[in-house]
Design a protein around this motif. Structure first.
Motif, PDB file in Angstrom:
ATOM      1  N   HIS A 123       8.615  17.760 -57.917  1.00 28.04           N
ATOM      2  CA  HIS A 123       8.426  17.382 -56.518  1.00 28.04           C
ATOM      3  C   HIS A 123       7.051  17.812 -56.014  1.00 28.04           C
ATOM      4  N   LYS A 126       4.386  15.457 -56.996  1.00 27.98           N
ATOM      5  CA  LYS A 126       4.383  14.171 -56.300  1.00 27.98           C
ATOM      6  C   LYS A 126       3.374  14.156 -55.166  1.00 27.98           C
ATOM      7  N   VAL A 131      -1.525  11.702 -52.862  1.00 26.87           N
ATOM      8  CA  VAL A 131      -2.900  11.726 -52.345  1.00 26.87           C
ATOM      9  C   VAL A 131      -3.754  10.757 -53.140  1.00 26.87           C
TER      10      VAL A 131
ATOM     11  N   ASP B  10       0.506  19.015 -46.119  1.00 27.34           N
ATOM     12  CA  ASP B  10      -0.572  18.766 -47.071  1.00 27.34           C
ATOM     13  C   ASP B  10      -1.739  18.130 -46.311  1.00 27.34           C
ATOM     14  N   LYS B  12      -4.570  16.917 -47.042  1.00 28.41           N
ATOM     15  CA  LYS B  12      -5.191  15.675 -47.506  1.00 28.41           C
ATOM     16  C   LYS B  12      -4.369  14.457 -47.124  1.00 28.41           C
ATOM     17  N   ILE B  13      -3.067  14.561 -47.372  1.00 31.58           N
ATOM     18  CA  ILE B  13      -2.208  13.429 -47.021  1.00 31.58           C
ATOM     19  C   ILE B  13      -2.276  13.180 -45.525  1.00 31.58           C
ATOM     20  N   LEU B  16      -5.551  11.452 -44.726  1.00 29.25           N
ATOM     21  CA  LEU B  16      -5.589  10.054 -45.160  1.00 29.25           C
ATOM     22  C   LEU B  16      -4.734   9.178 -44.251  1.00 29.25           C
ATOM     23  N   ALA B  80       9.204  13.913 -50.474  1.00 30.67           N
ATOM     24  CA  ALA B  80       9.126  13.628 -51.902  1.00 30.67           C
ATOM     25  C   ALA B  80      10.526  13.512 -52.482  1.00 30.67           C
TER      26      ALA B  80
END
Lengths: 328, 229
Positions: A123, A126, A131, B10, B12-13, B16, B80
């Motif tokens: 997980h 992932k 990203v 996160d 970066k996510i 984005l 996820a």
């Protein structure tokens, strides 16, 4: 009973020998009353039988236990009686049982820790994958295309790990329901859209939308995913179609995934369901883990579906999943 | 201008998503402090929340319940974990929808759009119609119409998708694979021949507007749009 007798044969012989030895000494000393002598032998034998009977009844369960092997682990902790030997045997078996259990539990704990770690790790992986995928989605440089292709592969690999881990705890991880085959197949084909297009293979579906089967949706998707990626892989670049169709047959429903690719050599066909078995095609195609079909086979067994493979070299392969008793 | 709040640990996510959502004309805010998600929510009062399940300190379910106690705005979970149980948990804790990682921009945007539409009425004025224009040739992808000067011609869904992709990528070459991927909608799996047929049809539609040779076939690479009018 037989074990008891075998165990006491020396004692019986010994006692009888002792009786006659005593008689012999009297005889040699000049004692000549045969009837009294025989009577004393008779009494001696009676006493012996009495002792044996007592012994047999107090140790009956002990001997029974020794002669009948235990059928399961729980029998090791049963009581056999109050005779000294019996309690000693109980103690021994119990200690052995506890030691075994301890070791088992240790391994079980280690195994489940390992699985938990694997699950978490997958997980976690992932996120970076997401990203990368988000970054590549926005670009139209051929290099990004190629990166996207590789991340696709990674994702498939991760999924595989996850499913292998889940297979171990299958009993807690499935829910059988009525599933519309058409819809599931449709979704899985869409998941593999990029794979189809890149390999110039196109899907064809001929499934009656009303056709349903009893299965677990998640595992069925997994099975289909594996079958489709195999079909695509082994007919890549052929510009041929991969056909997915389903039809009822007697009381069963049969789902077929048919490719027109390189096929599987006869010699390998019987062995493809073994774990880590890659065979001829596995050596030619770098990406074979030899696990895909094995996993499908395992899952089918647990879900009570059957799987068959039919293949001819350079003609293609047909994989059939048979759902018994799904046709109403 | 719809406001969207992104709660994702996160960075970066989050970043984005943020930049992509802004591209589509929404105003996006990324949460930095995961202990005071609710306070931030109160401050900006977003129209929609994207919420990750696994967050430091409190999980997404908790924040979802918190937000639900003061607002009925759409909440979309991002996670996820793809298990049925997780999705059930999410929905039971008051979420409206669930997006699993790895996700695609198109899916995220489509879900955002549909939830905004459902919650705030059909095509709110902020939801302007998309227009793709190249040197006076105007394509309305949602209306499936193509306009040059005073002339208008209608397109089929597939033709509109093809033309939109070509115009957007102008002046670069678009590979056949990319076009095929765009064409694979929910109903049909387009193969090479169908792509050829549709390209031919688009060329015909362009000819109706008096445009010739605008779509050029590049051997071994794909197609390119050229301005020839």
């Amino acid at each position: 009973m037989r074990l008891f007798l075998r165990d006491h044969i020396p004692l019986i012989f010994f006692t009888i020998a002792q009786l006659f030895l005593v008689l012999l000494i009297y005889w040699l000393d000049g004692y000549r009353h045969l009837s009294t002598a025989l009577y004393s032998v008779f009494l001696g034998v009676c006493l012996l039988i009495g002792y044996l009977l007592y012994r047999y009844f107090s140790y009956r369960s002990f001997y029974m236990r020794l002669s009948a092997p235990p059928k399961n682990l729980d029998e090791f902790t049963e009581k056999t009686g109050f005779a000294p030997l019996a309690t000693a045997l109980d103690e021994l078996l119990k200690t052995q049982y506890l030691l075994c259990q301890n070791q088992l539990k240790t391994w079980e704990r280690k195994n489940s820790e390992h699985l938990t770690f694997m699950n978490q790790w997958v997980h976690q992986m992932k996120t970076p994958l997401s990203v990368i995928e988000l970054i590549t989605q926005d670009e139209d440089d051929p290099r990004f295309e190629s990166i996207a292709e590789e991340t696709d592969r990674m994702r498939k690999g991760l999924e595989m790990v996850l499913y292998v881990a889940r297979l171990g705890v299958f009993e807690h991880d499935f829910r059988v329901e009525r599933i519309q085959l058409h819809e599931v197949v449709h979704n899985v084909i869409h998941e593999n859209k990029k794979l189809f297009i890149r390999n110039q293979v196109y899907p064809e579906i001929s499934i009656d939308p009303a056709l349903t089967v009893e299965s677990d949706a998640k595992w069925l998707r997994f099975i289909l995913n594996q079958l489709l990626s195999n079909a695509i892989k082994y007919s890549a670049g052929s510009r041929e179609n991969v056909t997915v169709n389903a039809y009822p047959k007697n009381r069963a429903v049969i789902l077929e995934v048919k490719d027109r690719g390189i096929g599987i050599p006869k010699a390998d066909l019987s062995r493809v369901f073994r774990p880590f078995y890659t065979g001829e095609n596995g050596r030619r195609f770098k990406e074979s883990t030899g696990m895909g079909l094995y996993l499908i086979h395992e899952v089918c067994e647990k879900l009570n579906h059957k799987i068959e493979l039919e293949s001819e070299i350079n003609k293609g392969t047909i994989a059939r999943i048979i759902f018994p008793y799904s046709n109403h | 201008m719809n406001k969207i709040m992104i709660v994702e640990d996160d960075t970066k996510i989050a970043e984005l998503l943020h930049s992509h959502i802004e591209k589509y004309g929404y105003e996006a805010t990324v949460t930095k402090d995961f202990n005071h998600v609710l306070d931030l929510f109160r401050n900006i009062m977003p129209d929609l929340v994207l919420l990750d399940v696994n967050l430091p300190s409190f999980d997404g379910y908790y924040w979802c319940r918190q937000i639900r106690s003061i607002s009925t705005c759409p909440i979309l979970f991002i996670s996820a974990r793809a298990g049925e149980m997780d999705q059930v948990m999410a929905l039971e804790n008051g979420a409206d929808d669930y997006i699993t990682k790895p996700f695609y921009y198109d899916v995220v945007m489509a879900k955002i759009r549909s939830h905004l539409r459902r919650s705030y009425g059909a095509y709110a004025p902020k939801m302007e119609e998309r227009i793709v224009e190249q040197e006076g040739l105007i394509l309305y992808p949602e209306r499936m119409e193509l306009k040059l000067g005073e002339q208008i011609t209608t397109l089929t869904k597939k033709e509109a998708v093809l033309l939109e992709t070509l115009l957007k990528r102008f002046p670069r070459v678009v590979s056949r694979e990319t076009l095929l991927e765009k064409l694979w909608d929910d109903q049909s799996y387009v193969d090479d021949n169908t792509l050829n047929v549709n390209i031919t049809r688009v060329r015909k539609k362009l000819q109706e507007l008096g445009i010739h040779d605008a779509i050029e076939t590049v051997r071994g690479a794909g197609y390119r749009f050229n301005v020839t009018y």
